[in-house]
Design a protein around this motif. Sequence first.
Motif, PDB file in Angstrom:
ATOM      1  N   PHE A 129       0.844  -1.186   0.000  1.00 19.99           N
ATOM      2  CA  PHE A 129       0.000   0.000   0.000  1.00 19.99           C
ATOM      3  C   PHE A 129       0.884   1.243   0.000  1.00 19.99           C
ATOM      4  CE2 PHE A 129      -2.443  -3.241   2.362  1.00 19.99           C
ATOM      5  CZ  PHE A 129      -3.518  -3.374   1.495  1.00 19.99           C
ATOM      6  N   LEU A 130       0.579   2.170  -0.894  1.00 21.86           N
ATOM      7  CA  LEU A 130       1.242   3.467  -0.910  1.00 21.86           C
ATOM      8  C   LEU A 130       0.388   4.477  -0.156  1.00 21.86           C
ATOM      9  CD1 LEU A 130       3.988   3.593  -2.381  1.00 21.86           C
ATOM     10  CD2 LEU A 130       2.523   1.830  -3.341  1.00 21.86           C
ATOM     11  N   ASP A 131       0.846   5.716  -0.088  1.00 20.97           N
ATOM     12  CA  ASP A 131       0.130   6.731   0.681  1.00 20.97           C
ATOM     13  C   ASP A 131      -1.054   7.330  -0.063  1.00 20.97           C
ATOM     14  OD1 ASP A 131       1.825   6.426   2.835  1.00 20.97           O
ATOM     15  OD2 ASP A 131       3.193   8.028   2.204  1.00 20.97           O
ATOM     16  N   SER A 132      -1.085   7.175  -1.393  1.00 19.82           N
ATOM     17  CA  SER A 132      -2.163   7.764  -2.175  1.00 19.82           C
ATOM     18  C   SER A 132      -2.346   6.990  -3.477  1.00 19.82           C
ATOM     19  CB  SER A 132      -1.857   9.236  -2.502  1.00 19.82           C
ATOM     20  OG  SER A 132      -0.761   9.323  -3.404  1.00 19.82           O
ATOM     21  N   GLN A 152      -8.445  -2.320 -10.595  1.00 20.96           N
ATOM     22  CA  GLN A 152      -8.365  -0.895 -10.964  1.00 20.96           C
ATOM     23  C   GLN A 152      -8.743   0.029  -9.803  1.00 20.96           C
ATOM     24  OE1 GLN A 152     -10.432  -3.055 -13.237  1.00 20.96           O
ATOM     25  NE2 GLN A 152      -8.357  -3.608 -13.849  1.00 20.96           N
ATOM     26  N   GLY A 153      -8.536  -0.470  -8.593  1.00 17.63           N
ATOM     27  CA  GLY A 153      -8.802   0.351  -7.416  1.00 17.63           C
ATOM     28  C   GLY A 153     -10.266   0.502  -7.064  1.00 17.63           C
ATOM     29  N   GLN A 154     -11.135  -0.342  -7.631  1.00 18.54           N
ATOM     30  CA  GLN A 154     -12.583  -0.205  -7.417  1.00 18.54           C
ATOM     31  C   GLN A 154     -13.167  -1.446  -6.745  1.00 18.54           C
ATOM     32  OE1 GLN A 154     -14.404   2.557  -8.117  1.00 18.54           O
ATOM     33  NE2 GLN A 154     -12.494   3.540  -8.754  1.00 18.54           N
ATOM     34  N   PRO A 155     -13.990  -1.268  -5.711  1.00 18.09           N
ATOM     35  CA  PRO A 155     -14.693  -2.411  -5.126  1.00 18.09           C
ATOM     36  C   PRO A 155     -15.737  -2.932  -6.104  1.00 18.09           C
ATOM     37  CG  PRO A 155     -15.504  -0.387  -4.160  1.00 18.09           C
ATOM     38  CD  PRO A 155     -14.332  -0.005  -5.030  1.00 18.09           C
ATOM     39  N   ARG A 183     -15.802   2.852   1.835  1.00 19.69           N
ATOM     40  CA  ARG A 183     -14.655   3.761   1.735  1.00 19.69           C
ATOM     41  C   ARG A 183     -13.351   3.120   2.214  1.00 19.69           C
ATOM     42  NH1 ARG A 183     -16.308   8.686   0.183  1.00 19.69           N
ATOM     43  NH2 ARG A 183     -18.528   9.178   0.410  1.00 19.69           N
ATOM     44  N   ILE A 184     -13.431   2.233   3.197  1.00 19.31           N
ATOM     45  CA  ILE A 184     -12.204   1.555   3.645  1.00 19.31           C
ATOM     46  C   ILE A 184     -11.667   0.685   2.511  1.00 19.31           C
ATOM     47  CG2 ILE A 184     -11.263  -0.143   5.251  1.00 19.31           C
ATOM     48  CD1 ILE A 184     -13.338   0.834   7.298  1.00 19.31           C
ATOM     49  N   SER A 185     -12.562  -0.082   1.906  1.00 21.84           N
ATOM     50  CA  SER A 185     -12.159  -0.944   0.792  1.00 21.84           C
ATOM     51  C   SER A 185     -11.648  -0.123  -0.382  1.00 21.84           C
ATOM     52  CB  SER A 185     -13.342  -1.816   0.354  1.00 21.84           C
ATOM     53  OG  SER A 185     -13.774  -2.644   1.414  1.00 21.84           O
ATOM     54  N   GLU A 186     -12.342   0.960  -0.715  1.00 16.37           N
ATOM     55  CA  GLU A 186     -11.913   1.834  -1.802  1.00 16.37           C
ATOM     56  C   GLU A 186     -10.517   2.391  -1.529  1.00 16.37           C
ATOM     57  OE1 GLU A 186     -14.514   4.993  -2.899  1.00 16.37           O
ATOM     58  OE2 GLU A 186     -16.288   3.717  -2.932  1.00 16.37           O
ATOM     59  N   GLY A 187     -10.324   2.842  -0.287  1.00 12.77           N
ATOM     60  CA  GLY A 187      -9.037   3.441   0.051  1.00 12.77           C
ATOM     61  C   GLY A 187      -7.894   2.449  -0.049  1.00 12.77           C
TER      62      GLY A 187
END
Length: 399
Positions: A304-307, A330-333, A358-362
């Motif tokens: 995991f990166l910071d952003s 692609q970063g999407q739930p 939002r936790i999963s998305e993040g």
Amino acid sequence: MTDDPEMRYETWRALALWGEEEEAAALEVIRSRSLFRYYGPDLGHRTDTFETAFSEVAGVPHTVAVSSGTAALTAAMIGLGIPPGAEVIVPAVTFVGSVGAVVAARGIPVFAEVDDSLTLDPGKLEEQITERTWGVMPVHLNNVAADMGPILEVARRHGLRVIEDAAQAAGVGYGGRPVGSLGDAGAFSFQLDKNITAGEGGAVTTADADVYDRVARYQDQGGQFTTSKGATRGTADSPPFVGVNLRMTELTAAVLSAQLPRLVPMCRRLRDVARHVRAETADLPVRWRRLPDEDGSGGDLTLFLDSRLQARAFVADLNAAGIPAHTMYQGQPVTANRAVREGRTPWGVEWDRPPRYRISEGLLGRSVTIGLGAAMTDGDVDAVVTAFRKAYQDIARAT
């Protein structure tokens, strides 16, 4: 070795999975002119043989070979007796096939957050349980088992059925047991991206003889072929019902049977590669994905990166060096899928729009997964380490 990251990854995988054994097995079935499971001029019973062998690997007494991983999930829920309209809790991070299987079994998916293992958060699971909840579907994601201990504890306390989605985890273990043997039933996929593959295919695993009987009948037109041949696979004395055709072919089973002996050694090799890369980068402040059972992992390199911006830059840096890397889904739930978001099924709108997870998305958006293959040479592994260190240092300089 090619510098194209996708081609390099496919080469790593293909070298590990394909050889003369698959060619010989497939050719034998074709020459027999007996590609159907139950009869032909020279039937080799390849599907029966595969089911028996896979049961041993999966640590269960019963396996039913089917046509896909989604078919396996659907058949598993039918075998467990899911009532129409029952709710099944699914992690927000998964492939859409997990949701599709619930829909095909005429259930209603309810979604829950994942934690930093990118698998179902046991703490969030309990928040989603209502009087309509029938089951829970933990997903073993990218060769890593979900945290089954606490998940099973919650499920048993509430009387829920547990269907393990092990599509991406054949050969993986948890607590010294193979995935697919921990819940009430397990479902595996043998699609092209999986640890063993025939292009498509799936399997249902269970320790329950009655569940096995229902699964075997359901995926076989309600048992029309097995019963006409003497009901050799059925074990329960239950009334007939109308099923569907989700059967595996002899050709698929032949290819998978050739690959199955390599499965456990391949997972061991992938695990060793992942451990080596993590050890060689231990001096960097990397936030790795948490592995609920690292010893049972089939090999995963996800950080995991910071952003999201940093994750995209990290992926681009690795790809430029010829190393396969991507942000999972692609970063999407799965709830970002329009049909899932709107609750649309072939029968109409079946559920309300879910909230944002939002936790999963993040976690997903900031994730980077590096593709591994059992055919990687020591030079390939060194190339991953070198590119990883450079990409991480580039990110650090840019912040």
